[in-house]
Design a protein around this motif. Structure first.
Motif, PDB file in Angstrom:
ATOM      1  N   ARG A 327      23.581  42.680  -2.941  1.00 49.38           N
ATOM      2  CA  ARG A 327      24.989  42.005  -2.849  1.00 49.38           C
ATOM      3  C   ARG A 327      25.597  42.553  -1.478  1.00 49.38           C
ATOM      4  O   ARG A 327      25.931  43.604  -1.084  1.00 49.38           O
ATOM      5  CB  ARG A 327      25.922  42.568  -3.977  1.00 49.38           C
ATOM      6  N   THR A 336      31.948  37.303  -2.253  1.00 44.28           N
ATOM      7  CA  THR A 336      30.575  38.039  -2.781  1.00 44.28           C
ATOM      8  C   THR A 336      29.248  37.099  -2.734  1.00 44.28           C
ATOM      9  O   THR A 336      29.437  36.155  -3.243  1.00 44.28           O
ATOM     10  CB  THR A 336      30.643  38.847  -3.937  1.00 44.28           C
ATOM     11  N   TYR A 338      24.696  37.142  -2.917  1.00 43.64           N
ATOM     12  CA  TYR A 338      23.594  37.955  -3.389  1.00 43.64           C
ATOM     13  C   TYR A 338      22.516  37.433  -2.357  1.00 43.64           C
ATOM     14  O   TYR A 338      21.436  37.091  -2.977  1.00 43.64           O
ATOM     15  CB  TYR A 338      23.572  37.798  -4.643  1.00 43.64           C
TER      16      TYR A 338
END
Length: 369
Positions: A327, A336, A338
């Motif tokens: 992350r 955010t 990933y």
């Protein structure tokens, strides 16, 4: 109905564009390099705004013409054509209004400049230096994808790999305007290569992105510069340890903000050509002084805004790289993703785009457009 406020803001744009176009062909202006560079930059900015403005006015005229036709025509075919013309204009107008509003906001005068990227290992010892090295590779790969030129000006390697400090000069179009969002503290959470029990550690590295100063941005008395030469260290060809190609620059500079004099020390071993190393050391000196003097400008901007994407505050924690979760989180915009492996391989444009959008939203709000 046209946005009268926006149209009022656009009044005079085309006449100023014509005026600047004439000025940059004037021999007297060309002889004044500082003024010439400023005007050519203004011309380039106005050129985009004028093109958008002309298209915007055409769309408004098309919409008015279509409305008039719908109000006066009874022929079904002509009415259908008018409706299509109105729909097409209505579909494009919001996009051009948004583009023009952003173009009307004064751009950061530094955005078009080249940049000096400085990365330093922070808390975390050997692991921090390794992470600083990972960040350096990430930015180099990103710059390569953008077609920018990269040159390592100086580097101090860490005991277990990576860098205690690395300085990179980046040349290309709009480098500083793109990379300025990267200034700040970058934090990593992972199991270090030096860890024997598999525990996750938190380390940090600081990134500073500085606009590269042009020769006329700062005044330096070159007669007061003290130069030393030395043999470059490290592995390499026969020339490395036999020729004094490395240069060391010392310069006493008085900070106009604090009034305190300080000695600036810069070393450059980037090339095997001493004159080139001197030239690059001078460039770093100009950038260092310019950055110090420019800090007041950054502080003034930061104090005027409640939330800032790019404050220039290099002590602020801006991003966390969490390896166990794959992350990356940018704390300024609470974003955010990933895809850590791809991100560390230079695929960072998505986050930069989100930062630019957030910054533009703040600018629009502040300008009340």
């Amino acid at each position: 109905m046209a946005d009268n406020t926006l149209l009022q803001r656009l009044d005079g744009i085309e006449s100023r564009f014509a005026e600047v176009a004439t000025l940059i062909t004037d021999p007297a202006v060309i002889a004044d390099m500082k003024r010439y560079v400023r005007l050519t930059k203004e011309y380039k900015d106005l050129e985009r705004l004028v093109a958008a403005t002309r298209h915007y006015r055409t769309l408004l005229a098309n919409a008015d013409e279509a409305r008039a036709m719908l109000a006066s025509e009874s022929d079904p075919e002509l009415r259908e054509m008018a409706k299509e013309q109105l729909d097409a204009a209505a579909g494009e107008l919001p996009r051009y209004e948004e583009e023009i509003k952003l173009l009307l906001i004064p751009a950061d005068p530094e955005d078009s400049k080249n940049a000096i990227l400085e990365i330093r290992g922070g808390t975390g010892g050997d692991e921090a230096a390794i992470f600083a090295g990972d960040l350096a590779k990430m930015y180099m790969k990103y710059c390569e994808s953008k077609g920018w030129s990269v040159a390592v000006t100086s580097a101090s390697e860490g005991a277990a790999g990576g860098y205690k400090e690395i300085v990179i000069a980046i040349t290309g179009e709009g480098v500083y305007g793109t990379l300025k969002y990267e200034s700040g503290v970058h934090r990593v959470q992972r199991v270090p290569a030096t860890e024997t029990q598999g525990r996750v550690h938190t380390s940090a590295a600081t990134v500073a992105v500085l606009p590269e100063a042009e020769a006329f941005d700062v005044e330096i008395n070159e007669g007061e510069i003290k130069w030393d030469t030395f043999r470059s260290g490290g592995a390499g060809g026969q020339n490395v340890n036999k020729v004094e190609s490395g240069v060391r620059l010392r310069y006493m500079w008085r900070n106009p903000i604090t009034g305190v004099s300080e000695e600036i020390l810069i070393e450059c071993t980037e090339t095997r050509d001493q004159p080139k190393n001197k030239e690059r050391a001078l460039s770093r000196l100009r950038t260092f002084i310019y950055d110090k003097e420019h800090q007041k400008y950054l502080d003034d901007i930061a104090s005027r805004r409640k939330t800032m994407v790019s404050t220039g505050d290099r002590s602020a924690k801006i991003r966390t790289y969490n390896y166990p979760q794959g992350r990356i989180t940018d704390h300024r915009i609470n974003y955010t993703i990933y895809n850590l492996a791809a991100f560390m391989d230079g695929d960072i444009q998505d986050v930069i785009d989100h930062l630019i959008v957030a910054e533009n939203a703040e600018k629009l709000k502040a300008s009340e457009l």
